[in-house]
Scaffold this motif. Structure first.
Motif, PDB file in Angstrom:
ATOM      1  N   GLU A  26      -8.005  -4.292   5.096  1.00  0.00           N
ATOM      2  CA  GLU A  26      -9.168  -4.654   4.302  1.00  0.00           C
ATOM      3  C   GLU A  26      -8.792  -5.694   3.249  1.00  0.00           C
ATOM      4  O   GLU A  26      -9.513  -6.678   3.032  1.00  0.00           O
ATOM      5  CB  GLU A  26      -9.741  -3.402   3.639  1.00  0.00           C
TER       6      GLU A  26
ATOM      7  N   MET B 225       0.828  -1.204   0.000  1.00  0.00           N
ATOM      8  CA  MET B 225       0.000   0.000   0.000  1.00  0.00           C
ATOM      9  C   MET B 225       0.863   1.255   0.000  1.00  0.00           C
ATOM     10  O   MET B 225       0.568   2.240  -0.693  1.00  0.00           O
ATOM     11  CB  MET B 225      -0.923  -0.006   1.221  1.00  0.00           C
TER      12      MET B 225
ATOM     13  N   ARG C   2      -1.201   4.327  -1.449  1.00  0.00           N
ATOM     14  CA  ARG C   2      -2.549   4.170  -0.918  1.00  0.00           C
ATOM     15  C   ARG C   2      -2.526   4.146   0.604  1.00  0.00           C
ATOM     16  O   ARG C   2      -1.479   3.953   1.220  1.00  0.00           O
ATOM     17  CB  ARG C   2      -3.195   2.898  -1.486  1.00  0.00           C
ATOM     18  N   ASP C   3      -3.671   4.367   1.213  1.00  0.00           N
ATOM     19  CA  ASP C   3      -3.796   4.404   2.667  1.00  0.00           C
ATOM     20  C   ASP C   3      -3.393   3.055   3.247  1.00  0.00           C
ATOM     21  O   ASP C   3      -3.855   1.996   2.799  1.00  0.00           O
ATOM     22  CB  ASP C   3      -5.248   4.730   3.046  1.00  0.00           C
TER      23      ASP C   3
ATOM     24  N   GLU D  61      -5.877   0.307   4.128  1.00  0.00           N
ATOM     25  CA  GLU D  61      -6.410  -0.577   3.088  1.00  0.00           C
ATOM     26  C   GLU D  61      -5.765  -1.960   3.148  1.00  0.00           C
ATOM     27  O   GLU D  61      -6.323  -2.931   2.617  1.00  0.00           O
ATOM     28  CB  GLU D  61      -6.196   0.035   1.710  1.00  0.00           C
TER      29      GLU D  61
END
Length: 369
Positions: A353, A341, A346-347, A350
């Motif tokens: 998830e 990530m 990206r965060d 995530e």
């Protein structure tokens, strides 16, 4: 709909996955274990008789070696695979395939076909060997993705990167588990080994499946010979002066001739080096255990990081990793997912998830989706 693991999860080999729907039973690969002890998929005869279609990802025996057994158990459906995959099965295994009601040779490329009004299949090249494909299935309001053995950025075989695909369930090759592989470092180590053997005037024997890793090894060896100003070496040349690089298409040394050749190479100061999985009950394993052969893994599968990257590029709601002997749990993948990530901008949240979608399964288990 239900995914049943007939083999290939928490074990190496015997890859076989059954999709049970209300209208269709579909089988994805039908492999055998490649050790000396026979190992077959865990499929009941009543399930086999209901299978309407088999889709084969590629021609390696751990994905197609149990087809003859499946016919004997009553399978009479239709087989789908690329033309190169079917050619290898016929020529190598002597399997006529005439017992199947129908056989469809698909293009060795990227495309989409309609099986009937209720079943659609998209496919692309997986980069693992000649004719290897990944699949996406759409039927009964569900979508399933199956990577087969996947290697993006192959030096030898074409591939089509799966991207922006939705699937309710995905079965993804993760053969190296949570061990993070560095393909560039592995390649440097392999070239160094080849150069050392050539400079020292030794033979180097590399047992590997030719349609796959073996062809890539041969390309690297030829490149090294040219770089060092050495002409091509025939088997007769190497037997005469015990010098050169040989790729032997028998990765487990099952054949008597292969065992004899490996002993010949070792007795004349050469090296035998394995580059992929070795089964415990084989001659290859014995040489490793005795310290007479070496292991230098040449990556032709994804590790957890690469498998997660494939998941991040698509929308897979439930993910099952296969082809790895060890259990792969969501928490085991979290460190690699966080790094991924970060790399993708990206965060980091995530990552949790992404990993929460991983379902650890083994032979004989089922998952509804």
């Amino acid at each position: 709909m239900e995914l049943y693991i007939a083999g290939g999860c928490r074990e190496h080999g015997c890859n076989c996955f059954l999709i049970r729907g209300s209208r269709y039973y579909i089988l994805l690969d039908c492999g055998e274990g490649l050790g000396n002890t026979p190992q077959l998929p865990s499929l009941l005869k009543e399930d086999i008789e209901k299978i309407r279609y088999i889709f084969l990802s590629h021609s390696h025996r751990d994905h197609v070696g149990a087809l003859s057994w499946l016919f004997r158990q009553g399978f009479s459906g239709r087989i789908y695979a690329s033309a190169p995959t079917l050619d290898v099965i016929r020529n190598r295994d002597g399997l006529a395939l005439q017992n199947a009601a129908d056989i469809t040779a698909m293009e060795d490329s990227c495309g989409e076909i309609r099986i009937d009004e209720g079943l659609y299949v998209s496919f692309g090249r997986s980069g693992h060997c000649r004719g290897a494909l990944w699949y996406q299935f759409s039927f009964e309001d569900k979508r399933i993705f199956f990577s087969g053995d996947y290697k993006g950025e192959s030096s030898c075989y074409p591939w089509d990167t799966p991207k922006d695909i939705y699937a309710d369930a995905a079965i993804i090759d993760c053969a190296y588990g949570t061990e993070i592989m560095d393909p560039a470092e592995q390649l440097r180590a392999l070239r160094k080994l080849m150069a050392e053997c050539l400079r020292e005037g030794r033979q180097l024997l590399l047992p590997a499946p030719y349609n796959g890793r073996g062809a890539e090894l041969k390309l690297i060896a030829d490149e090294m010979l040219r770089k060092m100003g050495i002409g091509s070496r025939t088997y007769a040349d190497m037997k005469k002066d015990h010098f050169g690089i040989m790729v032997l298409p028998d990765p487990q040394l099952k054949k008597k001739e292969s065992r004899r050749l490996s002993e010949y190479v070792l007795s004349h100061g050469g090296k035998v080096v394995f580059t992929g999985h070795v089964y415990e009950d084989t001659e290859a394993f014995r040489l490793l255990k005795e310290g007479r052969a070496g292991m230098l893994r040449y990556p032709v599968h994804p590790d957890a990081r690469e498998a997660l990257k494939l998941c991040a590029a698509n929308d897979f709601r439930k993910v099952v990793f296969n082809h790895c002997q060890k259990e792969i749990r969501p928490e085991d993948c979290l460190p690699a997912a966080k790094e991924l990530m970060k790399e993708m901008g990206r965060d980091e949240n995530e990552a949790e998830e992404l990993c929460s979608r991983i379902h650890s399964m083994k032979r004989g288990e089922s998952m509804a989706f």
